[in-house]
Scaffold this motif. Structure first.
Motif, short mmCIF file in Angstrom:
data_model
loop_
_atom_site.label_atom_id
_atom_site.label_comp_id
_atom_site.label_asym_id
_atom_site.label_seq_id
_atom_site.Cartn_x
_atom_site.Cartn_y
_atom_site.Cartn_z
N ILE A 32 0.81 -0.75 -0.14
CA ILE A 32 -0.13 0.03 -0.12
C ILE A 32 0.87 1.13 -0.26
N GLU A 33 0.58 1.97 -0.66
CA GLU A 33 1.67 3.20 -1.70
C GLU A 33 0.81 4.30 -1.55
N VAL A 34 1.17 6.17 -0.47
CA VAL A 34 1.08 6.96 -0.44
C VAL A 34 1.88 7.43 -1.80
N THR A 35 1.42 7.65 -3.25
CA THR A 35 2.49 8.39 -3.91
C THR A 35 3.12 9.18 -4.05
N ARG A 36 1.86 10.40 -4.21
CA ARG A 36 1.77 11.97 -4.90
C ARG A 36 0.33 12.13 -3.99
N LEU A 37 1.28 14.32 -3.73
CA LEU A 37 -0.10 15.08 -3.45
C LEU A 37 -0.33 16.03 -5.14
N GLU A 38 -1.26 16.12 -5.13
CA GLU A 38 -1.19 16.63 -6.39
C GLU A 38 -2.50 17.96 -6.31
N GLU A 39 -2.68 19.33 -5.65
CA GLU A 39 -3.67 19.92 -5.99
C GLU A 39 -4.34 20.44 -4.77
N GLY A 40 -3.78 19.27 -3.27
CA GLY A 40 -4.03 19.30 -2.54
C GLY A 40 -4.27 17.87 -1.97
N THR A 41 -4.36 16.66 -3.29
CA THR A 41 -5.36 15.75 -3.19
C THR A 41 -4.14 14.42 -3.11
N PHE A 42 -4.34 13.94 -1.95
CA PHE A 42 -3.32 12.58 -2.42
C PHE A 42 -3.56 11.89 -2.55
N PHE A 43 -2.44 10.94 -3.33
CA PHE A 43 -2.47 9.76 -3.89
C PHE A 43 -1.73 8.38 -3.43
N ALA A 44 -3.32 7.21 -3.95
CA ALA A 44 -2.53 5.71 -3.52
C ALA A 44 -2.62 5.08 -4.77
N GLU A 45 -1.70 4.15 -4.60
CA GLU A 45 -1.62 2.46 -5.18
C GLU A 45 -1.60 1.72 -3.83
N ILE A 46 -2.52 0.44 -4.26
CA ILE A 46 -2.37 -0.35 -3.86
C ILE A 46 -1.77 -1.79 -5.05
N THR A 47 -0.47 -2.66 -4.37
CA THR A 47 0.07 -3.71 -5.65
C THR A 47 -0.69 -4.56 -5.29
N THR A 94 -1.06 -5.20 6.03
CA THR A 94 0.22 -4.80 4.88
C THR A 94 0.77 -3.09 5.07
N THR A 95 1.76 -3.40 5.35
CA THR A 95 2.87 -1.63 5.52
C THR A 95 1.96 -0.90 4.46
N ILE A 96 1.84 0.12 5.43
CA ILE A 96 1.79 1.42 4.53
C ILE A 96 3.02 2.82 3.83
N TRP A 97 3.55 3.02 2.53
CA TRP A 97 4.82 3.00 2.66
C TRP A 97 3.68 4.55 2.30
N VAL A 98 4.43 5.81 2.45
CA VAL A 98 4.59 6.90 1.83
C VAL A 98 6.01 7.53 0.93
N ALA A 99 5.61 7.59 0.11
CA ALA A 99 6.74 8.60 -0.76
C ALA A 99 7.49 9.38 -0.25
N GLU A 100 8.13 10.05 -0.09
CA GLU A 100 9.69 10.51 0.26
C GLU A 100 9.39 12.62 0.19
N GLU A 101 8.74 12.48 -0.67
CA GLU A 101 8.52 13.58 -1.50
C GLU A 101 7.07 13.83 -1.16
N VAL A 102 6.05 13.30 -0.51
CA VAL A 102 5.44 13.82 0.21
C VAL A 102 5.18 14.00 1.61
N LEU A 103 5.49 13.31 1.58
CA LEU A 103 6.51 13.43 3.61
C LEU A 103 6.97 14.67 3.81
N ASP A 104 8.05 14.68 2.92
CA ASP A 104 8.51 16.25 2.38
C ASP A 104 7.52 17.49 2.43
N ARG A 105 6.97 17.53 1.45
CA ARG A 105 5.56 18.52 0.85
C ARG A 105 4.62 18.44 2.02
#
Length: 162
Positions: A78-93, A119-130
């Protein structure tokens, strides 16, 4: 990608639920937290997963887990992959008999599914940075909760728009 845990659920001043993610390696009172605003029904589904509640009839995420399992597949990531215009996006592999499949998902659904599948949740480092909020060092848990509550009183989801 950074592995995270669900540090809690909160409600902001407008009664909007917020799920709070925290990197696994960060100590209490240190590091960053990531607030993600979600809907009320999604918050209820996450609470049910956190409390390991077994409803008499399957809820949507329970059904999703059961469908995945019945197809001899499993949730791999499970991944929180990006943040665009205030909306978070995720992917399920998914690991399926036909190979790996990656599905676009709302973070709230992906997080709820992670609780039902272990399942472990992962967050993109860029999302955490922003969008991550740095916690002050050497604060106790009560102070951390109070500080975050204060933050929620003054923050608006639009503050995280790119």
């Amino acid at each position: 990608m950074i592995p995270v845990l669900i540090a809690g659920l909160a409600v902001d001043t407008r009664s909007q639920p917020v799920v709070i993610l925290k990197p696994l390696d960060d100590e209490v009172g240190r590091g960053r937290i990531l607030p993600i605003w979600i809907g009320g029904l999604e918050a209820a589904a996450i609470v049910a997963g956190l409390n390991e509640v077994s409803p008499p009839r399957p809820l949507t995420l329970d059904l999703m887990r059961d469908v995945i399992q019945s197809l001899d597949a499993e949730v791999e990531r499970i991944e929180v992959t990006r943040l665009e215009e205030g909306t978070f996006f995720a992917e399920i592999t998914l690991d399926t008999p036909g190979g790996e499949r990656v599905l676009d998902a709302r973070p709230s659904d992906a997080i709820g599914l992670s609780l039902r599948t272990g399942t472990t949740i992962w967050v993109a480092e860029e999302v955490l940075d922003r969008a991550g909020i740095v916690m002050e060092q050497d604060v106790d848990e009560e102070a951390e909760v109070a500080a975050f509550s204060e933050f929620l009183e003054h923050v608006d989801p639009e503050d995280f728009q790119g």
